[in-house]
Write a protein that holds these residues in place. Sequence first.
Motif, PDB file in Angstrom:
ATOM      1  N   ILE A   1      -7.197   7.030   7.954  1.00 37.09           N
ATOM      2  CA  ILE A   1      -6.967   8.136   6.984  1.00 37.09           C
ATOM      3  C   ILE A   1      -7.589   7.588   5.840  1.00 37.09           C
ATOM      4  CG2 ILE A   1      -5.235   9.487   5.694  1.00 37.09           C
ATOM      5  CD1 ILE A   1      -3.391   9.205   8.186  1.00 37.09           C
ATOM      6  N   ILE A   2      -8.511   8.022   5.191  1.00 38.39           N
ATOM      7  CA  ILE A   2      -9.327   7.357   4.011  1.00 38.39           C
ATOM      8  C   ILE A   2      -8.666   8.001   2.811  1.00 38.39           C
ATOM      9  CG2 ILE A   2     -11.439   7.235   3.063  1.00 38.39           C
ATOM     10  CD1 ILE A   2     -11.865   6.359   5.656  1.00 38.39           C
ATOM     11  N   ASP A   3      -8.166   6.866   1.769  1.00 38.42           N
ATOM     12  CA  ASP A   3      -8.007   6.965   0.560  1.00 38.42           C
ATOM     13  C   ASP A   3      -7.256   8.191   0.013  1.00 38.42           C
ATOM     14  OD1 ASP A   3      -9.921   5.107   0.740  1.00 38.42           O
ATOM     15  OD2 ASP A   3     -11.557   5.956  -0.412  1.00 38.42           O
ATOM     16  N   MET A   4      -6.287   8.547   0.859  1.00 35.81           N
ATOM     17  CA  MET A   4      -5.318   9.410   0.192  1.00 35.81           C
ATOM     18  C   MET A   4      -4.458   8.879  -0.763  1.00 35.81           C
ATOM     19  SD  MET A   4      -6.142  12.525   1.699  1.00 35.81           S
ATOM     20  CE  MET A   4      -4.689  13.489   1.879  1.00 35.81           C
TER      21      MET A   4
ATOM     22  N   CYS B   1      -3.085  16.476   7.545  1.00 32.81           N
ATOM     23  CA  CYS B   1      -3.247  14.863   7.496  1.00 32.81           C
ATOM     24  C   CYS B   1      -1.847  14.349   8.117  1.00 32.81           C
ATOM     25  CB  CYS B   1      -3.536  14.071   6.245  1.00 32.81           C
ATOM     26  SG  CYS B   1      -5.267  13.795   6.066  1.00 32.81           S
TER      27      CYS B   1
ATOM     28  N   HIS C   1      -4.863   3.209   7.462  1.00 34.07           N
ATOM     29  CA  HIS C   1      -5.039   3.776   6.127  1.00 34.07           C
ATOM     30  C   HIS C   1      -5.829   2.945   5.070  1.00 34.07           C
ATOM     31  CE1 HIS C   1      -1.073   5.961   6.770  1.00 34.07           C
ATOM     32  NE2 HIS C   1      -0.613   4.935   7.506  1.00 34.07           N
TER      33      HIS C   1
ATOM     34  N   ARG D   1      -7.462   2.207   1.225  1.00 36.30           N
ATOM     35  CA  ARG D   1      -7.516   2.668  -0.332  1.00 36.30           C
ATOM     36  C   ARG D   1      -8.606   2.278  -0.937  1.00 36.30           C
ATOM     37  NH1 ARG D   1      -1.383   0.141  -0.971  1.00 36.30           N
ATOM     38  NH2 ARG D   1      -2.599  -1.832  -0.818  1.00 36.30           N
TER      39      ARG D   1
ATOM     40  N   ILE E   1      -0.789   5.002  -2.023  1.00 36.16           N
ATOM     41  CA  ILE E   1      -1.114   6.208  -1.056  1.00 36.16           C
ATOM     42  C   ILE E   1      -0.097   7.233  -1.380  1.00 36.16           C
ATOM     43  CG2 ILE E   1      -0.900   7.006   1.456  1.00 36.16           C
ATOM     44  CD1 ILE E   1      -2.261   4.228   1.743  1.00 36.16           C
TER      45      ILE E   1
ATOM     46  N   GLY F   1      -9.055  12.327   5.682  1.00 33.77           N
ATOM     47  CA  GLY F   1      -8.815  11.933   4.195  1.00 33.77           C
ATOM     48  C   GLY F   1      -9.904  12.457   3.049  1.00 33.77           C
TER      49      GLY F   1
ATOM     50  N   CYS G   1      -8.578  18.039   7.544  1.00 36.36           N
ATOM     51  CA  CYS G   1      -8.012  16.935   7.141  1.00 36.36           C
ATOM     52  C   CYS G   1      -8.624  16.179   6.075  1.00 36.36           C
ATOM     53  CB  CYS G   1      -7.311  15.775   8.567  1.00 36.36           C
ATOM     54  SG  CYS G   1      -6.365  16.529   9.820  1.00 36.36           S
ATOM     55  N   CYS G   2      -9.792  16.545   6.047  1.00 36.21           N
ATOM     56  CA  CYS G   2     -10.659  15.982   4.987  1.00 36.21           C
ATOM     57  C   CYS G   2     -10.855  17.117   3.881  1.00 36.21           C
ATOM     58  CB  CYS G   2     -11.933  15.980   5.314  1.00 36.21           C
ATOM     59  SG  CYS G   2     -11.954  14.429   6.817  1.00 36.21           S
TER      60      CYS G   2
END
Length: 223
Positions: A25-28, A56, A72, A74, A117, A159, A186-187
Amino acid sequence: TLPAPLLAAEPAPLAFHPARAALVIIDMQRDFLEPGGFGETLGNDVSRLQAAVGPCKAVLAAARAAGLMVIHTREGHRPDMMDAPPAKVERGSPTARIGCAGPMGRILIRGEPGHDIIAELAPAPGEPVLDKPGKGAFYQTDLELMLKNRGIDTLLVAGVTTEVCVHTTIREGNDRGYRCVALADCCASYIPEFHRVGLEMIKAQGGIFGWVSDSAALLSALG
Ligand code: C5J
């Protein structure tokens, strides 16, 4: 051994082994999704990213229940900003650049509230949280080492934003030999056209650098 679930995806369905797949999960982060953070300082309407939060949450719960590795990421920099290239820092308004004080603390700086996050997707104990200085999750991080040690061969990527950090990570992962699947709903992007075209780019030409699936397909494959 159990048969590998088949994930409905484009350009073709993909068989994957849950023990060898990771949800990334990218940069939420608040800096991208909430007003007053990095995303907004660049002139973006941050509300556009909300669409990805519910999907997500759903895939995160399903991945945890199925025992998938969850990672995850960040985007952000050291408080001394020694890892922030001047070419990156000098973009945007001079009073709202990386490192400047904002309503959620210093913009895109590790340890500040904006770097966290979002609460809805808070990492669970034991889930790696990867701090990255760049757009791609492989650049200057130990992601590849963690994936190798766990025998991971498939990355399910969620993400923000689709055409920046999600794309860069999928391109990096593809070049390293991972099967990379973007989970479309989810993006999200600040620029809806870039979200759409970004996904098209991944799956064009027979899946030139990956696959595109979505949360419903993953939930069904894991169910
Ligand atoms: C951006 C990201 N868009 N996480 N970062 O600067 O996509």
